[in-house]
Design a protein around this motif. Structure first.
Motif, PDB file in Angstrom:
ATOM      1  N   SER A 127       0.854  -1.183   0.000  1.00 33.86           N
ATOM      2  CA  SER A 127       0.000   0.000   0.000  1.00 33.86           C
ATOM      3  C   SER A 127       0.888   1.230   0.000  1.00 33.86           C
ATOM      4  N   GLU A 128       0.303   2.393  -0.262  1.00 32.13           N
ATOM      5  CA  GLU A 128       1.098   3.625  -0.330  1.00 32.13           C
ATOM      6  C   GLU A 128       1.824   3.883   0.988  1.00 32.13           C
ATOM      7  N   LYS A 129       1.152   3.690   2.110  1.00 26.65           N
ATOM      8  CA  LYS A 129       1.790   3.959   3.409  1.00 26.65           C
ATOM      9  C   LYS A 129       2.885   2.945   3.697  1.00 26.65           C
ATOM     10  N   GLN A 130       2.614   1.687   3.350  1.00 26.75           N
ATOM     11  CA  GLN A 130       3.633   0.665   3.574  1.00 26.75           C
ATOM     12  C   GLN A 130       4.883   0.959   2.752  1.00 26.75           C
ATOM     13  N   LYS A 131       4.651   1.385   1.528  1.00 27.73           N
ATOM     14  CA  LYS A 131       5.781   1.742   0.664  1.00 27.73           C
ATOM     15  C   LYS A 131       6.596   2.852   1.303  1.00 27.73           C
ATOM     16  N   LEU A 132       5.873   3.877   1.765  1.00 31.37           N
ATOM     17  CA  LEU A 132       6.558   5.032   2.327  1.00 31.37           C
ATOM     18  C   LEU A 132       7.434   4.619   3.508  1.00 31.37           C
ATOM     19  N   LEU A 133       6.876   3.791   4.408  1.00 22.83           N
ATOM     20  CA  LEU A 133       7.633   3.386   5.583  1.00 22.83           C
ATOM     21  C   LEU A 133       8.830   2.528   5.227  1.00 22.83           C
ATOM     22  N   SER A 134       8.629   1.595   4.268  1.00 27.81           N
ATOM     23  CA  SER A 134       9.730   0.693   3.923  1.00 27.81           C
ATOM     24  C   SER A 134      10.794   1.381   3.091  1.00 27.81           C
ATOM     25  N   GLU A 135      10.351   2.254   2.179  1.00 22.42           N
ATOM     26  CA  GLU A 135      11.306   2.889   1.264  1.00 22.42           C
ATOM     27  C   GLU A 135      12.121   3.985   1.943  1.00 22.42           C
ATOM     28  N   MET A 136      11.445   4.786   2.793  1.00 25.32           N
ATOM     29  CA  MET A 136      12.117   5.941   3.377  1.00 25.32           C
ATOM     30  C   MET A 136      13.276   5.539   4.281  1.00 25.32           C
ATOM     31  N   ALA A 143      18.568   5.440  -3.759  1.00 26.50           N
ATOM     32  CA  ALA A 143      18.962   5.009  -5.105  1.00 26.50           C
ATOM     33  C   ALA A 143      17.867   5.323  -6.121  1.00 26.50           C
ATOM     34  N   ASN A 144      16.608   5.117  -5.704  1.00 21.62           N
ATOM     35  CA  ASN A 144      15.489   5.399  -6.608  1.00 21.62           C
ATOM     36  C   ASN A 144      15.364   6.890  -6.907  1.00 21.62           C
ATOM     37  N   ILE A 145      15.613   7.716  -5.895  1.00 24.49           N
ATOM     38  CA  ILE A 145      15.604   9.171  -6.095  1.00 24.49           C
ATOM     39  C   ILE A 145      16.611   9.540  -7.183  1.00 24.49           C
ATOM     40  N   ILE A 146      17.802   8.936  -7.096  1.00 22.96           N
ATOM     41  CA  ILE A 146      18.858   9.226  -8.074  1.00 22.96           C
ATOM     42  C   ILE A 146      18.421   8.847  -9.484  1.00 22.96           C
ATOM     43  N   PHE A 175       7.655   9.912  -3.772  1.00 27.37           N
ATOM     44  CA  PHE A 175       8.929  10.395  -4.295  1.00 27.37           C
ATOM     45  C   PHE A 175       8.839  11.891  -4.605  1.00 27.37           C
ATOM     46  N   LEU A 176       7.648  12.340  -4.976  1.00 23.09           N
ATOM     47  CA  LEU A 176       7.469  13.738  -5.360  1.00 23.09           C
ATOM     48  C   LEU A 176       7.593  14.685  -4.176  1.00 23.09           C
ATOM     49  N   THR A 177       7.577  14.152  -2.951  1.00 20.89           N
ATOM     50  CA  THR A 177       7.755  15.014  -1.786  1.00 20.89           C
ATOM     51  C   THR A 177       9.221  15.369  -1.552  1.00 20.89           C
ATOM     52  N   ASP A 178      10.130  14.650  -2.194  1.00 26.91           N
ATOM     53  CA  ASP A 178      11.556  14.916  -2.019  1.00 26.91           C
ATOM     54  C   ASP A 178      11.925  16.242  -2.688  1.00 26.91           C
ATOM     55  N   HIS A 179      12.656  17.095  -1.962  1.00 20.57           N
ATOM     56  CA  HIS A 179      12.955  18.441  -2.471  1.00 20.57           C
ATOM     57  C   HIS A 179      13.797  18.399  -3.747  1.00 20.57           C
ATOM     58  N   ARG A 180      14.635  17.356  -3.902  1.00 16.47           N
ATOM     59  CA  ARG A 180      15.458  17.256  -5.114  1.00 16.47           C
ATOM     60  C   ARG A 180      14.608  16.950  -6.336  1.00 16.47           C
ATOM     61  N   ILE A 181      13.630  16.073  -6.143  1.00 18.51           N
ATOM     62  CA  ILE A 181      12.707  15.751  -7.244  1.00 18.51           C
ATOM     63  C   ILE A 181      11.899  16.987  -7.625  1.00 18.51           C
ATOM     64  N   ARG A 182      11.437  17.715  -6.615  1.00 19.04           N
ATOM     65  CA  ARG A 182      10.663  18.925  -6.896  1.00 19.04           C
ATOM     66  C   ARG A 182      11.491  19.939  -7.682  1.00 19.04           C
ATOM     67  N   SER A 183      12.733  20.122  -7.272  1.00 22.59           N
ATOM     68  CA  SER A 183      13.615  21.064  -7.980  1.00 22.59           C
ATOM     69  C   SER A 183      13.866  20.615  -9.418  1.00 22.59           C
ATOM     70  N   ALA A 184      14.095  19.314  -9.595  1.00 26.21           N
ATOM     71  CA  ALA A 184      14.333  18.780 -10.942  1.00 26.21           C
ATOM     72  C   ALA A 184      13.104  18.944 -11.827  1.00 26.21           C
ATOM     73  N   LEU A 185      11.917  18.761 -11.244  1.00 27.51           N
ATOM     74  CA  LEU A 185      10.673  18.939 -12.007  1.00 27.51           C
ATOM     75  C   LEU A 185      10.513  20.399 -12.435  1.00 27.51           C
ATOM     76  N   ILE A 186      10.783  21.322 -11.514  1.00 26.16           N
ATOM     77  CA  ILE A 186      10.685  22.743 -11.860  1.00 26.16           C
ATOM     78  C   ILE A 186      11.652  23.081 -12.985  1.00 26.16           C
ATOM     79  N   HIS A 187      12.882  22.558 -12.881  1.00 30.22           N
ATOM     80  CA  HIS A 187      13.887  22.792 -13.930  1.00 30.22           C
ATOM     81  C   HIS A 187      13.414  22.225 -15.263  1.00 30.22           C
ATOM     82  N   MET A 188      12.850  21.025 -15.227  1.00 32.78           N
ATOM     83  CA  MET A 188      12.399  20.382 -16.458  1.00 32.78           C
ATOM     84  C   MET A 188      11.262  21.166 -17.112  1.00 32.78           C
ATOM     85  N   TRP A 189      10.236  21.511 -16.323  1.00 36.56           N
ATOM     86  CA  TRP A 189       9.107  22.254 -16.903  1.00 36.56           C
ATOM     87  C   TRP A 189       9.559  23.620 -17.388  1.00 36.56           C
TER      88      TRP A 189
END
Length: 497
Positions: A127-136, A143-146, A175-189
């Motif tokens: 589930s989304e919450k389980q993913k968050l707890l296990s992945e974080m 590695a996935n962020i990279i 993953f979209l809550t990560d500040h690096r992903i957010r910055s990369a998305l802003i740069h891309m758009w």
């Protein structure tokens, strides 16, 4: 030594070690990455051919060597090593995707992302919450962020809206809550044509950018905002507005100076631009970046005397900054060529060739029916090349009927006996890309292209006419900005580029 950018000292020290272990070998590869020249590539190949085969079972060693090959521009060796690896880690995919992107093979980087099984990136049976707890709480999350950052950089470089949207949508929300992903998305758009002040500037909407800037709360404005609005003024010819904003900036960084100098140079205000450089150098050490916009502005005006003076000063002040000096010399050669002095242009290029410098090859990428097509000048590598070149000829006839005269000043090399001004300019990569759209779809409504270099003046005029004649909106993102060619034959940059 590596941390302090003393890579040559690190390599010299490495050469004193008789039996380097895996850690030392990995550090050596990292030192080669920092230098990244042909000399280091030869050394890399020599050392990597001598190390024990057991080292290649260590994913850290393999990943570091792949990265080193990529940074030394040897994509072939990097690919071969990656393909031979039986244990492909997420980190290996990351350095491969990054390396492909920096070596102008971003579409292959995107294809490589597709090779990674989704369950390697995130487990779908949680589930989304389980993913968050296990992945974080694991290295897997990092590695996935990279990997996602590598993907977003590649998508930003390709610059195709629909393709970017198709890849971004499935990215899990946590993953979209990560500040690096957010910055990369802003740069891309931003690069694709979105994202507020800077996007207004890139898309030729300087007035809108300035209006939005003045509506912003003062506490929200930082040096990046100043750079964006000055850049917007630069690309729209708003010199007086830029000057007013610049004069009111309390702390002026090197990039802010550079952007203002670019604004002045685009309007051929060379004396004021040079005064600004002198003002900067009274309080700061000379910086090579502030000279490039002055040189680019001189190139726009075909002002060979000023161009030569700027390059001479750059060579005197920054003798060790080889990459920037190569770029400056190529620009100088183009100034001489465009002003009719092919002899001087050729002499400069011969000297560059002797020094081992490599000119960046112009490439245009476009999306046709969901597939990325890449073109170089006079490209005949595609299965449909014959038909593409026939379409280029048809386009040429129609634009000539509309009064176009090919501009020989954009030819920057000696012509061969069997070439004409028309055939040489018609071989430019963006014209082949446009023609490919017309043979696949006789009446496309919209064409989007990305070019890694600045569009030449003749191609700019031709694209305006193609948009008008074929009633097709054409969007071209080049190295400097985004051009929107409208159905009325006008460009968003108002011929100010």
């Amino acid at each position: 030594f590596i941390i302090n950018n003393l890579s040559q000292e690190a390599i010299d020290l490495f050469n004193e070690i008789k039996d380097p272990n895996e850690i030392i070998i990995t550090l050596f590869f990292n030192a080669c990455v920092q230098l990244g020249t042909e000399k280091e590539l030869i050394l890399l190949k020599s050392i990597s051919s001598k190390i024990s085969n057991s080292f290649y079972s260590n994913p850290y060693v393999v990943t570091s060597l792949i990265d080193a090959f990529m940074k030394c521009r040897d994509v072939t060796s990097a690919k071969a090593l990656f393909d031979r690896s039986t244990k492909k880690t997420i980190s290996m995919y990351g350095v491969m995707m990054t390396g492909l992107t920096i070596n102008d093979q971003e579409e292959e980087a995107i294809d490589m992302f597709n090779e990674i099984h989704l369950d390697e990136l995130h487990r779908e049976n949680h589930s989304e919450k389980q993913k968050l707890l296990s992945e974080m709480n694991t290295d897997r999350f990092e590695a996935n962020i990279i990997i996602y950052l590598c993907l977003l950089k590649a998508l930003a470089k390709v610059g195709m809206l629909e393709k970017a949207q198709s890849f971004v949508q499935p990215i899990p929300s946590y993953f979209l809550t990560d500040h690096r992903i957010r910055s990369a998305l802003i740069h891309m758009w931003k690069l694709i044509g979105f994202s507020i002040v800077n996007s207004y500037g890139l898309n030729g909407m300087g007035d809108e950018a300035v209006k939005l800037f003045y509506q912003m709360p003062k506490e929200s404005i930082d040096h990046l905002t100043y750079i964006c609005v000055l850049n917007a003024c630069s690309h729209s010819g708003l010199v007086d507005v830029a000057r007013s904003i610049f004069n009111n900036i309390q702390t002026k960084t090197e990039i802010i100076y550079t952007t203002m100098i670019d604004c002045l140079s685009r309007r051929a205000a060379f004396e004021e631009a040079q005064q600004l450089i002198e003002q900067f150098e009274r309080d700061h050490a000379p910086a090579i970046t502030i000279y490039m916009p002055l040189l680019s502005g001189a190139r726009n005006q075909k002002y060979s005397k000023l161009s030569q003076e700027v390059v001479d000063r750059m060579q005197k002040l920054f003798p060790n900054m080889k990459d920037s000096l190569v770029a400056a010399s190529i620009l100088l050669a183009n100034v001489y060529a465009s002003s009719g002095d092919i002899g001087k242009a050729t002499d400069i290029k011969i000297e560059l060739h002797k020094s081992g410098a490599k000119k960046r090859i112009g490439v245009t990428v476009t999306d046709i029916d969901g597939k990325l097509w890449k073109f170089r000048a006079h490209d005949r590598s595609h299965a449909e090349s014959a038909e593409i070149h026939e379409q280029v000829d048809r386009m040429s006839k129609r634009i000539i009927e509309h009064g176009h005269k090919y501009d020989a000043s954009w030819i920057v090399r000696p012509m061969e006996p069997d070439e004409t001004i028309e055939t040489l300019l018609c071989g430019h990569s963006e014209r082949l890309a446009m023609a490919a759209h017309f043979i696949r779809n006789r009446k496309p409504k919209r064409i989007q292209m990305t070019k890694n270099l600045r569009i030449c003046g003749d191609c700019h005029e031709v694209t305006k006419l193609v948009a008008l004649i074929y009633q097709c909106e054409i969007v071209v993102r080049d190295a400097n900005r985004i051009h929107h060619f409208h159905l009325n034959g006008q460009c968003s940059c108002q011929d100010y580029f």
